[in-house]
Design a protein around this motif. Structure first.
Motif, PDB file in Angstrom:
ATOM      1  N   ASP A   1       0.818  -1.212   0.000  1.00 23.32           N
ATOM      2  CA  ASP A   1       0.000   0.000   0.000  1.00 23.32           C
ATOM      3  C   ASP A   1       0.849   1.257   0.000  1.00 23.32           C
ATOM      4  O   ASP A   1       0.335   2.360  -0.227  1.00 23.32           O
ATOM      5  CB  ASP A   1      -0.927   0.016   1.217  1.00 23.32           C
ATOM      6  CG  ASP A   1      -2.000  -1.062   1.128  1.00 23.32           C
ATOM      7  OD1 ASP A   1      -2.408  -1.560   2.185  1.00 23.32           O
ATOM      8  OD2 ASP A   1      -2.428  -1.396   0.012  1.00 23.32           O
ATOM      9  N   GLY A   2       2.125   1.114   0.332  1.00 21.00           N
ATOM     10  CA  GLY A   2       3.027   2.247   0.239  1.00 21.00           C
ATOM     11  C   GLY A   2       3.022   3.182   1.419  1.00 21.00           C
ATOM     12  O   GLY A   2       3.121   4.395   1.236  1.00 21.00           O
ATOM     13  N   ALA A   3       2.914   2.682   2.656  1.00 19.07           N
ATOM     14  CA  ALA A   3       3.034   3.542   3.829  1.00 19.07           C
ATOM     15  C   ALA A   3       4.510   3.885   3.973  1.00 19.07           C
ATOM     16  O   ALA A   3       5.305   3.123   4.509  1.00 19.07           O
ATOM     17  CB  ALA A   3       2.527   2.821   5.069  1.00 19.07           C
ATOM     18  N   THR A   4       4.897   5.060   3.478  1.00 22.06           N
ATOM     19  CA  THR A   4       6.310   5.390   3.374  1.00 22.06           C
ATOM     20  C   THR A   4       6.593   6.744   4.002  1.00 22.06           C
ATOM     21  O   THR A   4       5.849   7.703   3.799  1.00 22.06           O
ATOM     22  CB  THR A   4       6.750   5.424   1.895  1.00 22.06           C
ATOM     23  OG1 THR A   4       6.470   4.157   1.287  1.00 22.06           O
ATOM     24  CG2 THR A   4       8.231   5.725   1.787  1.00 22.06           C
ATOM     25  N   LEU A   5       7.682   6.794   4.759  1.00 23.07           N
ATOM     26  CA  LEU A   5       8.195   8.060   5.272  1.00 23.07           C
ATOM     27  C   LEU A   5       9.451   8.380   4.485  1.00 23.07           C
ATOM     28  O   LEU A   5      10.340   7.542   4.330  1.00 23.07           O
ATOM     29  CB  LEU A   5       8.514   7.949   6.766  1.00 23.07           C
ATOM     30  CG  LEU A   5       7.352   7.599   7.700  1.00 23.07           C
ATOM     31  CD1 LEU A   5       7.843   7.521   9.140  1.00 23.07           C
ATOM     32  CD2 LEU A   5       6.232   8.613   7.589  1.00 23.07           C
ATOM     33  N   ASP A   6       9.525   9.613   4.006  1.00 24.19           N
ATOM     34  CA  ASP A   6      10.594  10.007   3.091  1.00 24.19           C
ATOM     35  C   ASP A   6      11.213  11.300   3.596  1.00 24.19           C
ATOM     36  O   ASP A   6      10.512  12.252   3.932  1.00 24.19           O
ATOM     37  CB  ASP A   6      10.011  10.204   1.692  1.00 24.19           C
ATOM     38  CG  ASP A   6      11.056  10.612   0.659  1.00 24.19           C
ATOM     39  OD1 ASP A   6      12.244  10.655   1.002  1.00 24.19           O
ATOM     40  OD2 ASP A   6      10.660  10.893  -0.483  1.00 24.19           O
ATOM     41  N   GLY A   7      12.548  11.326   3.689  1.00 26.84           N
ATOM     42  CA  GLY A   7      13.202  12.559   4.097  1.00 26.84           C
ATOM     43  C   GLY A   7      14.589  12.299   4.643  1.00 26.84           C
ATOM     44  O   GLY A   7      15.113  11.177   4.565  1.00 26.84           O
ATOM     45  N   PRO A   8      15.222  13.313   5.217  1.00 28.57           N
ATOM     46  CA  PRO A   8      16.543  13.129   5.822  1.00 28.57           C
ATOM     47  C   PRO A   8      16.484  12.038   6.888  1.00 28.57           C
ATOM     48  O   PRO A   8      15.530  11.968   7.664  1.00 28.57           O
ATOM     49  CB  PRO A   8      16.850  14.497   6.428  1.00 28.57           C
ATOM     50  CG  PRO A   8      15.996  15.456   5.654  1.00 28.57           C
ATOM     51  CD  PRO A   8      14.750  14.705   5.307  1.00 28.57           C
ATOM     52  N   ALA A   9      17.495  11.198   6.936  1.00 26.67           N
ATOM     53  CA  ALA A   9      17.468  10.023   7.816  1.00 26.67           C
ATOM     54  C   ALA A   9      17.244  10.398   9.272  1.00 26.67           C
ATOM     55  O   ALA A   9      16.396   9.799   9.954  1.00 26.67           O
ATOM     56  CB  ALA A   9      18.767   9.243   7.663  1.00 26.67           C
ATOM     57  N   GLU A  10      17.987  11.377   9.777  1.00 31.12           N
ATOM     58  CA  GLU A  10      17.857  11.731  11.191  1.00 31.12           C
ATOM     59  C   GLU A  10      16.427  12.138  11.533  1.00 31.12           C
ATOM     60  O   GLU A  10      15.827  11.628  12.481  1.00 31.12           O
ATOM     61  CB  GLU A  10      18.822  12.865  11.536  1.00 31.12           C
ATOM     62  CG  GLU A  10      18.738  13.307  12.994  1.00 31.12           C
ATOM     63  CD  GLU A  10      19.608  14.517  13.278  1.00 31.12           C
ATOM     64  OE1 GLU A  10      19.054  15.585  13.619  1.00 31.12           O
ATOM     65  OE2 GLU A  10      20.844  14.403  13.188  1.00 31.12           O
TER      66      GLU A  10
END
Length: 292
Positions: free
Chosen positions: A186-195
């Motif tokens: 379903d694509g539950a994704t968090l995207d961004g700088p790792a920290e």
């Protein structure tokens, strides 16, 4: 109630006298007692690893007096021996061990089990095994949809999966709250700088778990929100509701992000962004100065 100022002075005196203070803490992270003299201690610490503790202490004096730590860790099973001839530890209460030395951060371990050696009614030593506080994150799911976790509980006597006429019931009724799980597809994704992204997943997962439990203030585990300001590589996190620490450990290591957990006590320096007044496990998510 603990006089934290007086207890801090006591710990400082113990460190001045013996080089360290070692104490047993209750489930809330408050000191219960000083532990007896240390025979041996192995407590390595590795980046992004919970670490482990193996601490052996004397618990019987030369006059045969048993230290009260035995009551906290093995007393309910005193006199009951395992097939190997060892006393079986208590496993139904949460306890922590704290170690303080001059010039280094306090180290606290979650006790997993204790082995008592000696007579069945009077052990001579206790060997306490524990893991670092970051391991507490494994008790929480990496929530794929944290806002859907509900606070209202309903009583269930049977699993709702399967036809009702099967009469398959739980051996003990359960109180369950509703929630949704978003699959990887379903694509539950968090995207961004790792920290920032790892910090966000930990914060949202903990907040939802405590909300469901009805804990809205003085959360026992909190996340330090202050960023390091260091460049952090971009990552994608796809939480699958598995154990939180297991889901973030590998992406964090690959991105050079360090996750630590320390026990904050009243009298310690304040943590920027957090209003703390009770013993609290503070999780820090920090980009290393150099990525791997």
């Amino acid at each position: 109630m603990i006089d934290w100022t007086a207890h801090r002075k006591h710990r400082e005196q113990a460190i001045a006298d013996t080089g360290q203070w070692v104490g047993l803490l209750d489930a809330d992270g408050s000191p219960l007692m000083d532990l007896p003299p240390v025979v041996s201690m192995v407590a390595p610490e590795t980046r992004n690893d919970p670490g482990s503790l193996e601490l052996t202490v004397l618990c019987r004096s030369s006059r045969g007096i048993i230290h009260p730590a035995v009551t906290e860790l093995v007393a309910k099973q005193l006199g009951v021996l395992s097939p190997e001839g060892k006393l079986v530890p208590v496993a139904d209460q949460t306890r922590f061990v704290a170690i303080e030395r001059a010039g280094v951060p306090r180290r606290v371990y979650w006790v997993t089990h204790t082995v008592a050696r000696g007579d069945a009614d009077a052990p001579a030593t206790l060997t306490i095994h524990g893991v670092g506080l970051t391991k507490l994150l494994s008790r929480f799911p990496a929530m794929s949809a944290p806002t859907t976790w509900q606070q209202s509980f309903k009583r269930f006597e049977r699993d709702w999966v399967g036809p009702e006429n099967t009469k398959v019931v739980f051996s003990q009724p359960r109180e369950l709250a509703g929630m949704k799980m978003v699959t990887v597809a379903d694509g539950a994704t968090l995207d961004g700088p790792a920290e920032a992204t790892i910090r966000r997943l930990i914060t949202e997962s903990l907040a939802a778990a405590f909300r469901v439990a009805g804990i809205t203030k003085d959360l026992p585990i909190q996340v330090a929100a202050t960023p390091t300001g260091r460049p952090s590589p971009r990552i994608l996190l796809r939480p699958t509701d598995g154990p939180l620490l297991e889901e973030i450990a590998q992406p964090a290591a690959a991105a050079g992000v360090i996750i630590t957990a320390r026990m904050w006590w009243p009298g310690d320096p304040p943590v920027t962004g957090l209003a703390l007044s009770l013993p609290t496990v503070v999780v820090a998510v920090e980009q290393a100065k150099e990525t791997p």
